[in-house]
Design a protein around this motif. Structure first.
Motif, short mmCIF file in Angstrom:
data_model
loop_
_atom_site.label_atom_id
_atom_site.label_comp_id
_atom_site.label_asym_id
_atom_site.label_seq_id
_atom_site.Cartn_x
_atom_site.Cartn_y
_atom_site.Cartn_z
N LEU A 39 0.82 -1.21 0.00
CA LEU A 39 0.00 0.00 0.00
C LEU A 39 0.86 1.26 0.00
N LEU A 40 1.92 1.23 0.80
CA LEU A 40 2.79 2.41 0.93
C LEU A 40 3.85 2.48 -0.16
N LYS A 41 3.99 1.38 -0.92
CA LYS A 41 5.01 1.30 -1.98
C LYS A 41 6.41 1.55 -1.43
N ILE A 42 6.72 0.84 -0.34
CA ILE A 42 8.04 0.94 0.28
C ILE A 42 8.59 -0.46 0.54
N ASN A 43 9.88 -0.53 0.79
CA ASN A 43 10.52 -1.78 1.18
C ASN A 43 10.14 -2.10 2.62
N PRO A 44 9.68 -3.34 2.90
CA PRO A 44 9.27 -3.68 4.27
C PRO A 44 10.37 -3.48 5.32
N ILE A 45 11.61 -3.44 4.92
CA ILE A 45 12.70 -3.25 5.88
C ILE A 45 12.56 -1.91 6.59
N LYS A 46 11.90 -0.95 5.96
CA LYS A 46 11.73 0.37 6.57
C LYS A 46 10.86 0.32 7.82
N PHE A 47 10.02 -0.71 7.92
CA PHE A 47 9.21 -0.85 9.13
C PHE A 47 10.08 -1.10 10.36
N HIS A 48 11.29 -1.59 10.15
CA HIS A 48 12.19 -1.92 11.26
C HIS A 48 13.24 -0.85 11.50
N THR A 49 13.26 0.16 10.63
CA THR A 49 14.30 1.20 10.77
C THR A 49 13.75 2.61 10.90
N GLU A 50 12.45 2.79 10.58
CA GLU A 50 11.87 4.13 10.60
C GLU A 50 10.50 4.11 11.27
N ASP A 51 10.11 5.27 11.79
CA ASP A 51 8.77 5.46 12.35
C ASP A 51 7.92 6.07 11.24
N ILE A 52 7.04 5.27 10.67
CA ILE A 52 6.29 5.69 9.48
C ILE A 52 4.87 6.04 9.87
N GLY A 53 4.47 7.25 9.58
CA GLY A 53 3.11 7.68 9.84
C GLY A 53 2.14 7.10 8.83
N ILE A 54 0.88 6.96 9.25
CA ILE A 54 -0.14 6.33 8.42
C ILE A 54 -1.33 7.28 8.26
N SER A 55 -1.76 7.48 7.02
CA SER A 55 -2.92 8.33 6.75
C SER A 55 -4.21 7.54 6.98
N PRO A 56 -5.32 8.22 7.24
CA PRO A 56 -6.60 7.53 7.39
C PRO A 56 -6.97 6.70 6.16
N ASN A 57 -6.62 7.20 4.98
CA ASN A 57 -6.94 6.47 3.75
C ASN A 57 -6.20 5.14 3.69
N VAL A 58 -4.93 5.15 4.01
CA VAL A 58 -4.14 3.91 4.03
C VAL A 58 -4.67 2.98 5.11
N MET A 59 -5.04 3.55 6.24
CA MET A 59 -5.55 2.74 7.34
C MET A 59 -6.81 1.98 6.92
#
Length: 287
Positions: A39-59
């Motif tokens: 959904l975010l079009k990112i590499n899953p590794i970023k979930f372990h290295t960054e604090d990623i905010g989530i929009s209501p639409n993505v939620m």
């Protein structure tokens, strides 16, 4: 519904998805990460290295995908793709989700034909086209015809071939050999339906229940299509041509007997990564 106030970053959302999927998946966190990263079009590794905010639409989209996955829809259908042979293939509900066991079928075909220039290959039941496309990329100028009874499946296969700029695979709607008369091939290869639906547990039915029945199930203990291909393939093989099939975990001996009866020789069984007999091959010498 999930409480928006409690899920303002990716980690919280992944934990929600993991908990929801824990009763239906052996790898619930991995599946949640795959869905959210898509959904975010990112590499899953970023979930372990960054604090990623989530929009209501993505939620909202993520909640819908988790709910669909909870109901049994495969991950590949939800994200529209599946990796196989280190390549990404378009996948939808018209075709089976590729399994790693099928790589054994391809490995055996490559080993057989790796030194042959322009081998003629017929794939029966191509589905998403993965077998023919990989063989096209790995062999020396093969001439490939890939068939399926489903025009919807062939549409997916053609899209996958187009993605890899392959224009010379002949995709053809055919019910096994129904559209063939005098053609001869060096190799006939197939991963046909071989599952006996009556033997599946509820858990097994849940895991594959959203995939097309026509590509999964076969009559007579799952052997009907295997038997038909084995008994009718020799007339479409060159002298010394090969038949290569994927089959169920308990069907190797059956296939071997059928191939012997049909006149095949040099019959060989191969085991998959779980040490389970998964493919069989044999050659036919025209007398």
């Amino acid at each position: 519904m999930i409480e928006e106030s409690s899920l303002r970053n990716a980690e919280s959302l992944i934990r929600f998805g993991t908990e929801k999927l824990s009763s239906i998946s052996d790898v619930p966190r991995l599946e949640a990460e795959v869905l959210l990263s898509n959904l975010l079009k990112i590499n899953p590794i970023k979930f372990h290295t960054e604090d990623i905010g989530i929009s209501p639409n993505v939620m909202d989209k993520f909640e819908s995908m988790i709910e669909s996955r909870f109901k049994g829809i495969p991950i590949a259908y939800l994200i529209g793709k599946k990796e196989f042979w280190s390549l990404s293939f378009e996948i939808n509900s018209s075709v089976l989700v590729p399994r790693p066991e099928t790589e054994l079928l391809i490995e055996n075909a490559i080993e057989l034909l790796k030194d042959q220039e322009s081998p003629k290959i017929l794939e029966l039941g191509t589905g998403s086209g993965i077998v023919s496309i990989v063989l096209h990329k790995e062999l020396l100028s093969p001439e490939i015809t890939a068939t399926d009874i489903s025009s919807e499946a062939l549409y997916v296969a053609k899209n996958n071939a187009h993605k890899y700029r392959i224009t010379d695979i002949n995709f053809l709607v055919s019910d096994w050999f129904s559209e063939f008369k005098n053609e001869k091939y060096d190799l006939i290869i197939s991963n046909p339906p071989y599952v006996d639906k009556t033997k599946l547990s509820n858990e097994e039915l849940f895991s594959i229940g959203m995939e097309p029945d026509i590509a999964l199930y076969s009559e007579n203990d799952g052997t009907s299509d295997l038997e038909f291909i084995i008994r009718n393939s020799s007339m479409f093989l060159e002298h010394g041509g090969w038949l290569m099939l994927e089959h169920g975990y308990d069907q190797a001996d059956y296939c071997m007997r059928e191939m012997r009866t049909a006149g095949y020789s040099k019959i060989k069984k191969s085991k998959d990564i779980q040490d389970i007999p998964r493919t069989i091959s044999g050659t036919f010498l025209n007398e």
